[in-house]
Design a protein around this motif. Structure first.
Motif, PDB file in Angstrom:
ATOM      1  N   PRO A  65      34.674  61.885 -47.778  1.00 55.34           N
ATOM      2  CA  PRO A  65      35.930  61.252 -48.168  1.00 55.34           C
ATOM      3  C   PRO A  65      36.161  61.217 -49.673  1.00 55.34           C
ATOM      4  CG  PRO A  65      34.357  59.613 -47.382  1.00 55.34           C
ATOM      5  CD  PRO A  65      33.764  60.950 -47.094  1.00 55.34           C
ATOM      6  N   GLN A  66      35.151  61.542 -50.480  1.00 49.00           N
ATOM      7  CA  GLN A  66      35.328  61.570 -51.931  1.00 49.00           C
ATOM      8  C   GLN A  66      35.932  62.887 -52.412  1.00 49.00           C
ATOM      9  OE1 GLN A  66      32.426  61.018 -50.410  1.00 49.00           O
ATOM     10  NE2 GLN A  66      31.985  58.842 -50.750  1.00 49.00           N
ATOM     11  N   GLN A  67      35.984  63.897 -51.549  1.00 50.45           N
ATOM     12  CA  GLN A  67      36.471  65.206 -51.961  1.00 50.45           C
ATOM     13  C   GLN A  67      37.994  65.274 -51.895  1.00 50.45           C
ATOM     14  OE1 GLN A  67      33.613  67.096 -49.136  1.00 50.45           O
ATOM     15  NE2 GLN A  67      32.978  68.316 -50.912  1.00 50.45           N
ATOM     16  N   ASP A  68      38.578  66.163 -52.708  1.00 48.83           N
ATOM     17  CA  ASP A  68      40.035  66.177 -52.865  1.00 48.83           C
ATOM     18  C   ASP A  68      40.738  67.121 -51.900  1.00 48.83           C
ATOM     19  OD1 ASP A  68      39.314  68.604 -53.906  1.00 48.83           O
ATOM     20  OD2 ASP A  68      40.207  68.287 -55.890  1.00 48.83           O
ATOM     21  N   PHE A  69      40.076  67.486 -50.817  1.00 48.56           N
ATOM     22  CA  PHE A  69      40.680  68.310 -49.774  1.00 48.56           C
ATOM     23  C   PHE A  69      40.262  67.746 -48.422  1.00 48.56           C
ATOM     24  CE2 PHE A  69      36.679  70.163 -51.173  1.00 48.56           C
ATOM     25  CZ  PHE A  69      35.971  70.261 -49.992  1.00 48.56           C
ATOM     26  N   LEU A  70      40.860  68.260 -47.356  1.00 51.80           N
ATOM     27  CA  LEU A  70      40.468  67.912 -45.989  1.00 51.80           C
ATOM     28  C   LEU A  70      39.855  69.154 -45.363  1.00 51.80           C
ATOM     29  CD1 LEU A  70      43.671  65.987 -44.814  1.00 51.80           C
ATOM     30  CD2 LEU A  70      41.646  65.058 -45.964  1.00 51.80           C
ATOM     31  N   GLU A  71      38.718  68.991 -44.710  1.00 53.49           N
ATOM     32  CA  GLU A  71      38.060  70.139 -44.080  1.00 53.49           C
ATOM     33  C   GLU A  71      37.713  69.820 -42.637  1.00 53.49           C
ATOM     34  OE1 GLU A  71      34.748  72.508 -46.041  1.00 53.49           O
ATOM     35  OE2 GLU A  71      33.665  71.674 -44.311  1.00 53.49           O
ATOM     36  N   PHE A  72      38.012  70.770 -41.758  1.00 52.15           N
ATOM     37  CA  PHE A  72      37.652  70.680 -40.350  1.00 52.15           C
ATOM     38  C   PHE A  72      36.865  71.934 -39.988  1.00 52.15           C
ATOM     39  CE2 PHE A  72      42.015  69.049 -41.021  1.00 52.15           C
ATOM     40  CZ  PHE A  72      41.729  67.692 -40.918  1.00 52.15           C
ATOM     41  N   THR A  83      29.220  80.577 -39.492  1.00 55.22           N
ATOM     42  CA  THR A  83      28.435  81.536 -38.714  1.00 55.22           C
ATOM     43  C   THR A  83      29.444  82.560 -38.183  1.00 55.22           C
ATOM     44  OG1 THR A  83      28.629  80.492 -36.524  1.00 55.22           O
ATOM     45  CG2 THR A  83      26.893  79.656 -37.971  1.00 55.22           C
ATOM     46  N   ALA A  84      28.982  83.488 -37.367  1.00 55.69           N
ATOM     47  CA  ALA A  84      29.897  84.491 -36.818  1.00 55.69           C
ATOM     48  C   ALA A  84      31.004  83.858 -35.986  1.00 55.69           C
ATOM     49  CB  ALA A  84      29.113  85.499 -35.982  1.00 55.69           C
ATOM     50  N   GLN A  85      30.727  82.691 -35.378  1.00 52.68           N
ATOM     51  CA  GLN A  85      31.701  82.062 -34.484  1.00 52.68           C
ATOM     52  C   GLN A  85      32.231  80.727 -34.976  1.00 52.68           C
ATOM     53  OE1 GLN A  85      29.359  82.032 -30.803  1.00 52.68           O
ATOM     54  NE2 GLN A  85      30.580  83.757 -30.053  1.00 52.68           N
ATOM     55  N   VAL A  86      31.725  80.220 -36.060  1.00 50.82           N
ATOM     56  CA  VAL A  86      32.118  78.898 -36.561  1.00 50.82           C
ATOM     57  C   VAL A  86      32.747  79.038 -37.942  1.00 50.82           C
ATOM     58  CG1 VAL A  86      31.317  76.618 -37.269  1.00 50.82           C
ATOM     59  CG2 VAL A  86      30.347  77.707 -35.230  1.00 50.82           C
ATOM     60  N   LYS A  87      33.927  78.418 -38.115  1.00 54.80           N
ATOM     61  CA  LYS A  87      34.617  78.483 -39.400  1.00 54.80           C
ATOM     62  C   LYS A  87      35.102  77.101 -39.811  1.00 54.80           C
ATOM     63  CE  LYS A  87      36.114  83.266 -38.804  1.00 54.80           C
ATOM     64  NZ  LYS A  87      37.263  84.206 -38.802  1.00 54.80           N
ATOM     65  N   SER A  88      35.123  76.888 -41.124  1.00 55.02           N
ATOM     66  CA  SER A  88      35.703  75.681 -41.694  1.00 55.02           C
ATOM     67  C   SER A  88      37.080  76.000 -42.234  1.00 55.02           C
ATOM     68  CB  SER A  88      34.822  75.127 -42.820  1.00 55.02           C
ATOM     69  OG  SER A  88      33.582  74.669 -42.334  1.00 55.02           O
ATOM     70  N   TYR A 133      45.684  80.638 -33.499  1.00 55.25           N
ATOM     71  CA  TYR A 133      46.658  80.161 -34.480  1.00 55.25           C
ATOM     72  C   TYR A 133      45.953  79.806 -35.784  1.00 55.25           C
ATOM     73  CZ  TYR A 133      51.095  78.284 -36.086  1.00 55.25           C
ATOM     74  OH  TYR A 133      52.265  78.086 -36.784  1.00 55.25           O
ATOM     75  N   LEU A 134      44.810  79.133 -35.676  1.00 52.62           N
ATOM     76  CA  LEU A 134      44.034  78.824 -36.885  1.00 52.62           C
ATOM     77  C   LEU A 134      43.664  80.106 -37.631  1.00 52.62           C
ATOM     78  CD1 LEU A 134      41.548  76.012 -35.761  1.00 52.62           C
ATOM     79  CD2 LEU A 134      43.326  75.810 -37.509  1.00 52.62           C
ATOM     80  N   GLU A 135      43.243  81.121 -36.883  1.00 52.08           N
ATOM     81  CA  GLU A 135      42.838  82.382 -37.480  1.00 52.08           C
ATOM     82  C   GLU A 135      43.993  83.050 -38.214  1.00 52.08           C
ATOM     83  OE1 GLU A 135      39.055  84.320 -36.458  1.00 52.08           O
ATOM     84  OE2 GLU A 135      39.723  82.834 -37.917  1.00 52.08           O
ATOM     85  N   GLY A 136      45.214  82.758 -37.786  1.00 57.42           N
ATOM     86  CA  GLY A 136      46.379  83.402 -38.385  1.00 57.42           C
ATOM     87  C   GLY A 136      47.007  82.639 -39.533  1.00 57.42           C
TER      88      GLY A 136
END
Length: 230
Positions: free
Chosen positions: A56-63, A14-19, A75-78
């Motif tokens: 957990p079956q996917q080959d990456f980590l996402e937060f 969304t405008a304020q939420v990022k993965s 810092y995340l944005e950069g």
């Protein structure tokens, strides 16, 4: 366990939420619904717990995180692809594991992250349980994973939106998740379902109180409290 992972990409939800997606080290395992402590900056001095929002079956980590303008969010944005961050964990026992009956998820805002992890995991396992998500957000434009949830390949899954401000872009209750909404959507499931609550501490307490009014035993409630939006 502490390990270093590399940034791959960011995805606007969304405008304020990022993965944020990172490489997954060989042998790194986690359970859907768990979290890690993610350290940013010099020697990982900026730290914050982040739940996995992928399966957990996917080959990456996402937060997935709401961007607040804090030093941590900035810092995340950069981050650039290839930048390293430190993760410690995984930790937590919030999960759908061992639930034989129907499941009801009550999520607010970014509390969707661990729920989404569980739903992706359930879809990969061809889960046949009935799973209902009551999902509260500010308004129609601030619903992370909205389109994806509607298309989730889970035959027993449905999502019910509850919005504080209704713009008319989706079918939803207006207001907050409460006993009336829960009873309306789950007239036959209240005494058999297991409830998973995920959101800020105040929301979790309110949901526990609302479920108590409906006669739901605390033994059938699992919770995850998001302690801050650093």
């Amino acid at each position: 366990m502490e390990t270093t992972v590399r940034f791959i990409e960011r995805i606007s939800r969304t405008a304020q939420v990022k993965s944020y997606r990172f490489t997954r080290p060989p042998g790194f395992s986690f359970q859907a619904g768990q979290y890690v402590i993610v350290g940013l900056g010099h020697e990982g001095m900026l730290v914050h717990p982040l739940s996995f929002s992928n399966g957990p079956q996917q080959d990456f980590l996402e937060f997935t995180k709401r961007m607040t303008g804090s030093a941590y969010s900035q810092y995340l944005e950069g981050l650039y692809p290839g930048d390293e961050v430190i993760v410690k964990g995984p930790s937590g026992e919030f999960s759908m594991t061992g639930i034989p009956n129907d499941i009801v998820c009550l999520a607010a805002g970014i509390g969707i992250a661990p729920i989404r992890s569980m739903l992706v995991d359930s879809a990969s396992r061809h889960d046949r349980r009935r799973i209902t998500l009551l999902y509260g957000n500010a308004d129609d434009d601030d619903v992370p994973f909205a389109d994806e949830l509607e298309k989730l390949p889970l035959p027993g899954f449905r999502v019910v939106h509850v919005l504080r401000r209704f713009l008319g872009k989706m079918q939803a209750y207006q207001g907050e998740i409460n006993a009336k909404v829960i009873r309306s959507e789950l007239p036959e499931d209240l005494q058999d379902a297991t409830f998973l609550i995920s959101g800020p501490p105040g929301m979790v307490r309110e949901m526990e109180e609302q479920l108590a009014l409906l006669g739901v035993s605390s033994s059938r409630i699992r919770v995850e409290r998001f302690l801050g939006y650093t």
